[in-house]
Design a protein around this motif. Structure first.
Motif, PDB file in Angstrom:
ATOM      1  N   THR A  62       3.650  -7.421  -1.637  1.00 39.68           N
ATOM      2  CA  THR A  62       4.729  -6.540  -2.165  1.00 39.68           C
ATOM      3  C   THR A  62       4.723  -6.338  -3.879  1.00 39.68           C
ATOM      4  OG1 THR A  62       6.264  -8.539  -2.900  1.00 39.68           O
ATOM      5  CG2 THR A  62       6.131  -7.844  -0.563  1.00 39.68           C
ATOM      6  N   SER A  63       5.085  -5.323  -4.280  1.00 39.33           N
ATOM      7  CA  SER A  63       5.139  -5.069  -5.963  1.00 39.33           C
ATOM      8  C   SER A  63       6.520  -3.921  -6.016  1.00 39.33           C
ATOM      9  CB  SER A  63       3.979  -4.454  -6.091  1.00 39.33           C
ATOM     10  OG  SER A  63       3.857  -3.929  -7.748  1.00 39.33           O
ATOM     11  N   SER A  64       6.778  -3.852  -7.173  1.00 40.04           N
ATOM     12  CA  SER A  64       7.708  -2.816  -7.660  1.00 40.04           C
ATOM     13  C   SER A  64       7.198  -1.418  -8.097  1.00 40.04           C
ATOM     14  CB  SER A  64       8.684  -3.228  -8.766  1.00 40.04           C
ATOM     15  OG  SER A  64       7.910  -3.588  -9.836  1.00 40.04           O
ATOM     16  N   SER A  65       5.896  -1.602  -8.042  1.00 33.61           N
ATOM     17  CA  SER A  65       4.884  -0.328  -8.827  1.00 33.61           C
ATOM     18  C   SER A  65       4.141   0.222  -7.681  1.00 33.61           C
ATOM     19  CB  SER A  65       4.325  -0.727  -9.683  1.00 33.61           C
ATOM     20  OG  SER A  65       3.123   0.051 -10.489  1.00 33.61           O
ATOM     21  N   ASP A  66       4.160   1.457  -7.386  1.00 29.92           N
ATOM     22  CA  ASP A  66       3.208   2.073  -6.349  1.00 29.92           C
ATOM     23  C   ASP A  66       1.871   2.056  -6.957  1.00 29.92           C
ATOM     24  OD1 ASP A  66       5.339   2.663  -4.340  1.00 29.92           O
ATOM     25  OD2 ASP A  66       5.678   4.458  -5.441  1.00 29.92           O
ATOM     26  N   ALA A  67       1.590   2.038  -8.258  1.00 26.92           N
ATOM     27  CA  ALA A  67       0.466   2.270  -8.951  1.00 26.92           C
ATOM     28  C   ALA A  67      -0.412   0.893  -8.759  1.00 26.92           C
ATOM     29  CB  ALA A  67       0.471   2.529 -10.300  1.00 26.92           C
ATOM     30  N   LYS A  68       0.516   0.057  -8.824  1.00 28.04           N
ATOM     31  CA  LYS A  68      -0.170  -1.486  -8.562  1.00 28.04           C
ATOM     32  C   LYS A  68      -0.389  -1.796  -7.212  1.00 28.04           C
ATOM     33  CE  LYS A  68       1.856  -3.749 -12.677  1.00 28.04           C
ATOM     34  NZ  LYS A  68       2.707  -4.726 -13.303  1.00 28.04           N
ATOM     35  N   ILE A  69       0.651  -1.235  -6.363  1.00 28.00           N
ATOM     36  CA  ILE A  69       0.208  -1.379  -4.766  1.00 28.00           C
ATOM     37  C   ILE A  69      -0.981  -0.700  -4.423  1.00 28.00           C
ATOM     38  CG2 ILE A  69       1.213  -0.338  -2.758  1.00 28.00           C
ATOM     39  CD1 ILE A  69       3.884  -0.904  -3.220  1.00 28.00           C
ATOM     40  N   GLU A  70      -1.386   0.262  -5.043  1.00 24.53           N
ATOM     41  CA  GLU A  70      -2.680   1.131  -4.726  1.00 24.53           C
ATOM     42  C   GLU A  70      -4.012  -0.079  -5.210  1.00 24.53           C
ATOM     43  OE1 GLU A  70      -3.506   3.717  -2.776  1.00 24.53           O
ATOM     44  OE2 GLU A  70      -1.322   3.737  -2.616  1.00 24.53           O
TER      45      GLU A  70
ATOM     46  N   VAL B  65      -3.737  -3.385  -5.286  1.00 24.17           N
ATOM     47  CA  VAL B  65      -3.842  -4.680  -4.268  1.00 24.17           C
ATOM     48  C   VAL B  65      -4.441  -4.230  -3.056  1.00 24.17           C
ATOM     49  CG1 VAL B  65      -2.021  -5.697  -5.326  1.00 24.17           C
ATOM     50  CG2 VAL B  65      -1.394  -4.295  -3.289  1.00 24.17           C
ATOM     51  N   LYS B  66      -4.163  -2.828  -2.575  1.00 23.37           N
ATOM     52  CA  LYS B  66      -5.086  -2.748  -1.420  1.00 23.37           C
ATOM     53  C   LYS B  66      -6.534  -2.683  -1.662  1.00 23.37           C
ATOM     54  CE  LYS B  66      -1.658   0.908   0.274  1.00 23.37           C
ATOM     55  NZ  LYS B  66      -0.997   2.465   0.349  1.00 23.37           N
ATOM     56  N   GLN B  67      -7.031  -2.502  -2.692  1.00 28.94           N
ATOM     57  CA  GLN B  67      -8.359  -2.514  -3.143  1.00 28.94           C
ATOM     58  C   GLN B  67      -8.860  -3.847  -2.906  1.00 28.94           C
ATOM     59  OE1 GLN B  67      -9.137  -0.439  -6.952  1.00 28.94           O
ATOM     60  NE2 GLN B  67      -7.925   1.368  -6.263  1.00 28.94           N
ATOM     61  N   LEU B  68      -7.953  -4.942  -3.247  1.00 27.29           N
ATOM     62  CA  LEU B  68      -8.214  -6.127  -3.209  1.00 27.29           C
ATOM     63  C   LEU B  68      -8.340  -6.763  -1.843  1.00 27.29           C
ATOM     64  CD1 LEU B  68      -6.435  -8.031  -6.208  1.00 27.29           C
ATOM     65  CD2 LEU B  68      -8.774  -8.020  -5.832  1.00 27.29           C
ATOM     66  N   GLY B  69      -7.676  -5.811  -0.672  1.00 24.35           N
ATOM     67  CA  GLY B  69      -7.833  -6.373   0.552  1.00 24.35           C
ATOM     68  C   GLY B  69      -6.316  -6.410   1.125  1.00 24.35           C
ATOM     69  N   ALA B  70      -5.345  -6.044   0.616  1.00 22.46           N
ATOM     70  CA  ALA B  70      -4.007  -6.199   1.154  1.00 22.46           C
ATOM     71  C   ALA B  70      -4.080  -5.095   2.421  1.00 22.46           C
ATOM     72  CB  ALA B  70      -2.865  -5.894   0.186  1.00 22.46           C
ATOM     73  N   ASP B  71      -3.497  -5.580   3.675  1.00 18.81           N
ATOM     74  CA  ASP B  71      -3.252  -4.806   4.693  1.00 18.81           C
ATOM     75  C   ASP B  71      -2.293  -4.282   4.781  1.00 18.81           C
ATOM     76  OD1 ASP B  71      -6.185  -6.124   6.412  1.00 18.81           O
ATOM     77  OD2 ASP B  71      -4.959  -7.759   5.387  1.00 18.81           O
ATOM     78  N   PHE B  72      -1.324  -4.576   4.366  1.00 18.98           N
ATOM     79  CA  PHE B  72       0.120  -3.946   4.387  1.00 18.98           C
ATOM     80  C   PHE B  72       0.904  -4.188   3.230  1.00 18.98           C
ATOM     81  CE2 PHE B  72       4.763  -3.776   5.759  1.00 18.98           C
ATOM     82  CZ  PHE B  72       4.674  -2.508   6.332  1.00 18.98           C
ATOM     83  N   THR B  73       1.561  -3.060   2.608  1.00 18.13           N
ATOM     84  CA  THR B  73       2.163  -3.023   1.286  1.00 18.13           C
ATOM     85  C   THR B  73       3.566  -2.664   1.358  1.00 18.13           C
ATOM     86  OG1 THR B  73       1.326  -1.020   0.654  1.00 18.13           O
ATOM     87  CG2 THR B  73       0.136  -2.790   0.128  1.00 18.13           C
ATOM     88  N   LEU B  74       4.387  -3.413   0.451  1.00 15.16           N
ATOM     89  CA  LEU B  74       5.827  -2.852   0.312  1.00 15.16           C
ATOM     90  C   LEU B  74       6.251  -2.963  -1.057  1.00 15.16           C
ATOM     91  CD1 LEU B  74       7.041  -5.431   3.147  1.00 15.16           C
ATOM     92  CD2 LEU B  74       7.602  -2.748   3.201  1.00 15.16           C
ATOM     93  N   ASN B  75       6.910  -1.823  -1.338  1.00 12.19           N
ATOM     94  CA  ASN B  75       7.756  -1.470  -2.611  1.00 12.19           C
ATOM     95  C   ASN B  75       8.955  -2.203  -2.486  1.00 12.19           C
ATOM     96  OD1 ASN B  75       9.173  -0.703  -4.895  1.00 12.19           O
ATOM     97  ND2 ASN B  75       7.840   0.826  -5.352  1.00 12.19           N
ATOM     98  N   TYR B  76       9.456  -3.402  -3.176  1.00 18.28           N
ATOM     99  CA  TYR B  76      10.379  -4.189  -3.125  1.00 18.28           C
ATOM    100  C   TYR B  76      11.646  -3.623  -3.581  1.00 18.28           C
ATOM    101  CZ  TYR B  76       9.274  -6.464  -7.385  1.00 18.28           C
ATOM    102  OH  TYR B  76       9.175  -6.784  -8.967  1.00 18.28           O
ATOM    103  N   LYS B  77      11.459  -2.602  -4.506  1.00 22.14           N
ATOM    104  CA  LYS B  77      12.510  -1.959  -5.140  1.00 22.14           C
ATOM    105  C   LYS B  77      13.088  -0.748  -4.037  1.00 22.14           C
ATOM    106  CE  LYS B  77      12.367  -2.676 -10.008  1.00 22.14           C
ATOM    107  NZ  LYS B  77      12.221  -2.231 -11.510  1.00 22.14           N
ATOM    108  N   ALA B  78      11.903   0.013  -3.605  1.00 20.54           N
ATOM    109  CA  ALA B  78      12.338   0.893  -2.465  1.00 20.54           C
ATOM    110  C   ALA B  78      12.711   0.394  -1.352  1.00 20.54           C
ATOM    111  CB  ALA B  78      11.028   1.747  -2.408  1.00 20.54           C
ATOM    112  N   THR B  79      12.087  -0.691  -1.086  1.00 20.19           N
ATOM    113  CA  THR B  79      12.698  -1.535   0.234  1.00 20.19           C
ATOM    114  C   THR B  79      13.052  -2.890   0.041  1.00 20.19           C
ATOM    115  OG1 THR B  79      10.641  -0.329   1.310  1.00 20.19           O
ATOM    116  CG2 THR B  79      11.508  -2.095   2.640  1.00 20.19           C
ATOM    117  N   PRO B  80      14.573  -2.909  -0.503  1.00 14.88           N
ATOM    118  CA  PRO B  80      15.065  -4.458  -0.533  1.00 14.88           C
ATOM    119  C   PRO B  80      14.948  -5.144   0.625  1.00 14.88           C
ATOM    120  CG  PRO B  80      16.678  -2.490  -0.613  1.00 14.88           C
ATOM    121  CD  PRO B  80      15.193  -1.869  -0.428  1.00 14.88           C
TER     122      PRO B  80
END
Length: 337
Positions: A190-198, A200-215
Motif C-alpha cells: 500500500t502507498s498514498s502515491s501512485d508513482a511510488k506504487i509503480e 514497489v511493483k518493480q520490487l516484486g509487489a503482486d498487488f497494490t493499493l492506494n490507501y487514500k483512494a481506497t480507504p
C-alpha cells in the motif's frame, strides 16, 4: 574527529557539528571509522525529543552505521584493521529473548549513535559487512533491515505461497517486501502515491493499493487474497490497525512496528481480532544474532537495500529535513567519509 551532537530536544536545527578527540579502544573494544549512516523515523523522533526520559543529552544521534575497523583493543581476535563492519542497534542484546538489560543500550538513544567519524564498539556488537554491499547500503541494515527480518522471517515465519501486506515505502516496508519475496511469498503493498506504487511493483509487489483512494484497503486486500493475508507489517500503528485487522486471515499475524498514522479511530476492530484468533506481535528491531542471520541471507541472495538519496556529512540537517518531508522512497543516507 567531527561528530554531530544534540544538547537537548531542539529539533533539526539543534544538531551541532563539534570536534572531539578520537577515542582509544580498550579491552574487548573496536575503534571503527564510520563511512556511512542511514536515517530511521525513530532518529527524527529522537532529534525532536520524542523519546522522552529514555534519551540522554548531550547525544550523538542515529543508530545505523557502517564502516571500517581502524584498530582493535587488547583481547580482540575476531576483527582486524581494515575489516568492513556494521554495528548492532542494541549493543547488549546478543541473542535470545529481549530483556530490560539487553535493550538498555540502544544506539542514538540511550547511548551515543553513529553520526560521527569514529566510534568505539564492543567486539560482540559488530557483524561483518556482506561483500556485495557498499558502505551506504550496509548502513541500512541494523534497524530497518533487522526489524523487517524479525517481522517477516523470525516472527512471521513466512513460507512460499503465503501473503504479506506492507504499508508505505519507508525502509522497513521495502525491506519487508524484499524479504517476503526472498521467502517465496506474494506481497500486497500500500502507498498514498501512485508513482511510488509503480516502484514497489518493480520490487516484486503482486498487488497494490492506494490507501487514500481506497480507504477500506484492508477489505480489498482480504478480497484479493481470498481468506485474508498471513501477515501485515504494521508501520502505521493504531491509526491503521483497524484495516490491518480486516486484512488478516483467521489465525494470522500483525507485526506491530510503527507509530506513523496518528491516533486510533473510534470504531475499534479489536474484538474482531479476538474472534479471529489473530496475533498482534510487537517488533523492536532484534539482537546481534538476528543481524548476523539477516546479513548472511542478504549475502546469499545478493539482496540490496533501496537507497533513496545520499547526503554529504555536512548536509546532515538537510538529510533529516528530507526524511521529514515524507517524499523519500527507501533509505535516506549520509556519507560520513
Amino acid at each position: 574527529m567531527k561528530c554531530y551532537e544534540l544538547q537537548g530536544p531542539n529539533g533539526i536545527d539543534g544538531l551541532a557539528l563539534v570536534d572531539k578527540p578520537v577515542p582509544e579502544p580498550g579491552e574487548g573494544q573496536v575503534l571503527v571509522r564510520l563511512k556511512a549512516a542511514t536515517l530511521n523515523y525513530r532518529d527524527l523522533l529522537t532529534v525532536k525529543g520524542g523519546y522522552g526520559s529514555r534519551q540522554k543529552f548531550p547525544l550523538v544521534p542515529v543508530s545505523d552505521g557502517a564502516g571500517v575497523v581502524e584498530r582493535v583493543g587488547p583481547g580482540v581476535r575476531e576483527f582486524a584493521a581494515g575489516d568492513r563492519v556494521i554495528g548492532s542497534f542494541f549493543e547488549s542484546w546478543l541473542s535470545g529473548e529481549p530483556s530490560a538489560d539487553k535493550m538498555s543500550r540502544a544506539l542514538g538513544g540511550s547511548v551515543d549513535g553513529v553520526l560521527t567519524q569514529y566510534r568505539i564498539f564492543p567486539r560482540h556488537a559488530l557483524v561483518r559487512t556482506p561483500e556485495h554491499l557498499s558502505d551506504i547500503e550496509a548502513a541500512a541494515l541494523p534497524c530497518a533491515g533487522v526489524t523487517a527480518w524479525s517481522a517477516v522471517v523470525k516472527f512471521g515465519g513466512i513460507r512460499p505461497g503465503q501473503i504479506v501486506l506492507t504499508q508505505g515505502t519507508g525502509g522497513v516496508s521495502l525491506f519487508a517486501i524484499q524479504f517476503a519475496k526472498m521467502c517465496g511469498a506474494r506481497v500486497i503493498a500500500t502507498s498514498s502515491s501512485d508513482a511510488k506504487i509503480e516502484r514497489v511493483k518493480q520490487l516484486g509487489a503482486d498487488f497494490t493499493l492506494n490507501y487514500k483512494a481506497t480507504p477500506d484497503w484492508g477489505k480489498k486486500a482480504r478480497e484479493w487474497s481470498g481468506q485474508g493475508v498471513d501477515l501485515v507489517v504494521e508501520v502505521g500503528g493504531v491509526g491503521t490497525l483497524n484495516e490491518s485487522i480486516r486484512a488478516v486471515r483467521i489465525g494470522g499475524t500483525i507485526a506491530f512496528i510503527g507509530v506513523l498514522a496518528g491516533p486510533p479511530p473510534s470504531d475499534s476492530r479489536l474484538p474482531l481480532m479476538v474472534m479471529q484468533q489473530q496475533r498482534l506481535q510487537g517488533v523492536t528491531v532484534g539482537s546481534v544474532e538476528d543481524l548476523q542471520a539477516m546479513a548472511e541471507a542478504t549475502a546469499v541472495h545478493k539482496m540490496k537495500p533501496v537507497i533513496d538519496r545520499t547526503f554529504a556529512f555536512d548536509q546532515a540537517k538537510q538529510a533529516f529535513s528530507h526524511m521529514e518531508s515524507g517524499t523519500h522512497f527507501g533509505k535516506v543516507a549520509i556519507a560520513i567519509d
